[in-house]
Scaffold this motif. Structure first.
Motif, PDB file in Angstrom:
ATOM      1  N   THR A  91      41.334  44.060  39.155  1.00 59.95           N
ATOM      2  CA  THR A  91      41.817  43.329  40.322  1.00 59.95           C
ATOM      3  C   THR A  91      43.085  42.596  39.917  1.00 59.95           C
ATOM      4  O   THR A  91      43.073  41.830  38.948  1.00 59.95           O
ATOM      5  CB  THR A  91      40.765  42.318  40.823  1.00 59.95           C
ATOM      6  OG1 THR A  91      39.570  43.020  41.154  1.00 59.95           O
ATOM      7  CG2 THR A  91      41.266  41.567  42.046  1.00 59.95           C
ATOM      8  N   LYS A 105      34.358  46.887  31.559  1.00 56.71           N
ATOM      9  CA  LYS A 105      34.295  45.442  31.780  1.00 56.71           C
ATOM     10  C   LYS A 105      35.487  45.099  32.666  1.00 56.71           C
ATOM     11  O   LYS A 105      36.634  45.340  32.275  1.00 56.71           O
ATOM     12  CB  LYS A 105      34.389  44.667  30.466  1.00 56.71           C
ATOM     13  CG  LYS A 105      33.191  44.831  29.566  1.00 56.71           C
ATOM     14  CD  LYS A 105      33.363  43.996  28.316  1.00 56.71           C
ATOM     15  CE  LYS A 105      32.211  44.208  27.362  1.00 56.71           C
ATOM     16  NZ  LYS A 105      32.442  43.529  26.083  1.00 56.71           N
ATOM     17  N   VAL A 162      38.680  43.769  34.622  1.00 57.24           N
ATOM     18  CA  VAL A 162      39.863  42.980  34.295  1.00 57.24           C
ATOM     19  C   VAL A 162      40.312  42.282  35.576  1.00 57.24           C
ATOM     20  O   VAL A 162      40.371  42.906  36.637  1.00 57.24           O
ATOM     21  CB  VAL A 162      41.002  43.865  33.756  1.00 57.24           C
ATOM     22  CG1 VAL A 162      42.290  43.066  33.594  1.00 57.24           C
ATOM     23  CG2 VAL A 162      40.605  44.514  32.438  1.00 57.24           C
ATOM     24  N   VAL A 163      40.625  40.984  35.455  1.00 52.97           N
ATOM     25  CA  VAL A 163      41.113  40.214  36.600  1.00 52.97           C
ATOM     26  C   VAL A 163      42.435  39.563  36.209  1.00 52.97           C
ATOM     27  O   VAL A 163      42.494  38.781  35.256  1.00 52.97           O
ATOM     28  CB  VAL A 163      40.102  39.133  37.038  1.00 52.97           C
ATOM     29  CG1 VAL A 163      40.672  38.304  38.188  1.00 52.97           C
ATOM     30  CG2 VAL A 163      38.774  39.768  37.438  1.00 52.97           C
ATOM     31  N   ILE A 164      43.479  39.910  36.947  1.00 51.37           N
ATOM     32  CA  ILE A 164      44.798  39.310  36.755  1.00 51.37           C
ATOM     33  C   ILE A 164      45.046  38.450  37.987  1.00 51.37           C
ATOM     34  O   ILE A 164      45.062  38.968  39.103  1.00 51.37           O
ATOM     35  CB  ILE A 164      45.879  40.392  36.582  1.00 51.37           C
ATOM     36  CG1 ILE A 164      45.576  41.240  35.339  1.00 51.37           C
ATOM     37  CG2 ILE A 164      47.262  39.765  36.501  1.00 51.37           C
ATOM     38  CD1 ILE A 164      46.509  42.413  35.131  1.00 51.37           C
ATOM     39  N   GLY A 165      45.232  37.165  37.782  1.00 51.57           N
ATOM     40  CA  GLY A 165      45.354  36.212  38.888  1.00 51.57           C
ATOM     41  C   GLY A 165      46.640  36.377  39.676  1.00 51.57           C
ATOM     42  O   GLY A 165      47.241  37.452  39.722  1.00 51.57           O
ATOM     43  N   THR A 170      40.379  38.082  31.735  1.00 51.10           N
ATOM     44  CA  THR A 170      40.829  37.385  32.946  1.00 51.10           C
ATOM     45  C   THR A 170      42.090  36.614  32.590  1.00 51.10           C
ATOM     46  O   THR A 170      42.115  35.878  31.596  1.00 51.10           O
ATOM     47  CB  THR A 170      39.749  36.413  33.465  1.00 51.10           C
ATOM     48  OG1 THR A 170      38.608  37.178  33.863  1.00 51.10           O
ATOM     49  CG2 THR A 170      40.253  35.611  34.650  1.00 51.10           C
ATOM     50  N   GLY A 172      44.637  33.800  33.985  1.00 51.97           N
ATOM     51  CA  GLY A 172      44.728  32.739  34.977  1.00 51.97           C
ATOM     52  C   GLY A 172      46.070  32.707  35.687  1.00 51.97           C
ATOM     53  O   GLY A 172      47.079  33.229  35.188  1.00 51.97           O
ATOM     54  N   ASP A 173      46.088  32.066  36.856  1.00 52.95           N
ATOM     55  CA  ASP A 173      47.279  31.989  37.698  1.00 52.95           C
ATOM     56  C   ASP A 173      48.472  31.376  36.956  1.00 52.95           C
ATOM     57  O   ASP A 173      48.317  30.548  36.060  1.00 52.95           O
ATOM     58  CB  ASP A 173      47.000  31.135  38.936  1.00 52.95           C
ATOM     59  CG  ASP A 173      45.969  31.763  39.867  1.00 52.95           C
ATOM     60  OD1 ASP A 173      45.640  32.951  39.687  1.00 52.95           O
ATOM     61  OD2 ASP A 173      45.491  31.057  40.769  1.00 52.95           O
ATOM     62  N   ASP A 193      40.601  35.893  27.162  1.00 61.54           N
ATOM     63  CA  ASP A 193      41.035  35.345  28.445  1.00 61.54           C
ATOM     64  C   ASP A 193      42.235  34.423  28.265  1.00 61.54           C
ATOM     65  O   ASP A 193      42.369  33.746  27.233  1.00 61.54           O
ATOM     66  CB  ASP A 193      39.897  34.563  29.110  1.00 61.54           C
ATOM     67  CG  ASP A 193      38.787  35.472  29.617  1.00 61.54           C
ATOM     68  OD1 ASP A 193      38.951  36.708  29.611  1.00 61.54           O
ATOM     69  OD2 ASP A 193      37.745  34.932  30.018  1.00 61.54           O
TER      70      ASP A 193
END
Length: 196
Positions: A106, A141, A143-146, A162, A164-165, A178
């Protein structure tokens, strides 16, 4: 019947799942067959004024989500693969030249990925020495990119990360942990250099 119900139905019947997978995916090229790719505008979500350049390799079978937000761009020679997990890309985001994105990933809004970046949520299993690695399967697993993030050229973002913003990932960094919001990270493995 929604997609989750269909997935559950196929999980309970592996023979049907394997048959459907064989119909959709070319087993040698490990990408959707040509007739599935032709139908991709019917099942991919593309936001208004979004652009996917013609040379992009879109390995997006219909049994997973692909969504590209409004005013977002996927530049030439990138590869987007959602075969093992959804790929969701927000608004006003740019996926640069030669990027590889393998879901589940995401990516938020106002994200700029420079050239040659790999973002992968996939890893190959290799624990059993008595079985060839290519027979042991894969694990994922997410992955989240803000939001409001810049990733420099040739960076690698590994499974489970992850970011962060309002963060910056320096060129060539390999992100193994992270990243807190408002951070500049660099190096191999990437470490926080300063807060921004």
């Amino acid at each position: 019947m929604n997609n989750e119900a269909i997935r559950e139905m196929f999980k309970k019947n592996p023979k049907w799942k394997n048959f459907i997978d064989w119909i959709i995916m070319n087993q040698v090229e490990t990408r959707p067959r040509w007739f599935i790719r032709i139908l991709s505008p019917l099942y991919q979500h593309r936001g208004k004024h979004s652009v996917i350049h013609s040379s992009v390799r879109m390995d997006t079978p219909p049994y997973r989500k692909f969504s590209l937000g409004d005013y977002s761009v996927i530049e030439s020679f990138a590869c987007i693969n959602n075969a093992v997990g959804d790929v969701i890309i927000g608004n006003y985001t740019r996926i640069g030249l030669h990027n590889t994105i393998i879901g589940p990933v995401t990516i938020g809004h106002h994200v700029n990925l420079a050239q040659g970046i790999t973002v992968t949520a996939l890893n190959h299993k290799f624990e059993n020495p008595d079985i060839r690695i290519d027979e042991q399967g894969v694990s994922t697993k997410p992955v989240v990119i803000g939001n409001d993030i810049w990733v420099g050229a040739n960076a690698v973002i590994l499974p489970g990360i992850t970011i962060g913003d309002h963060s910056v990932i320096a060129a060539g960094a390999i992100v193994t942990k992270d990243v807190p919001p408002h951070s500049l990270v660099a190096g191999i493995p990437a470490k926080v250099i300063k807060q921004i």
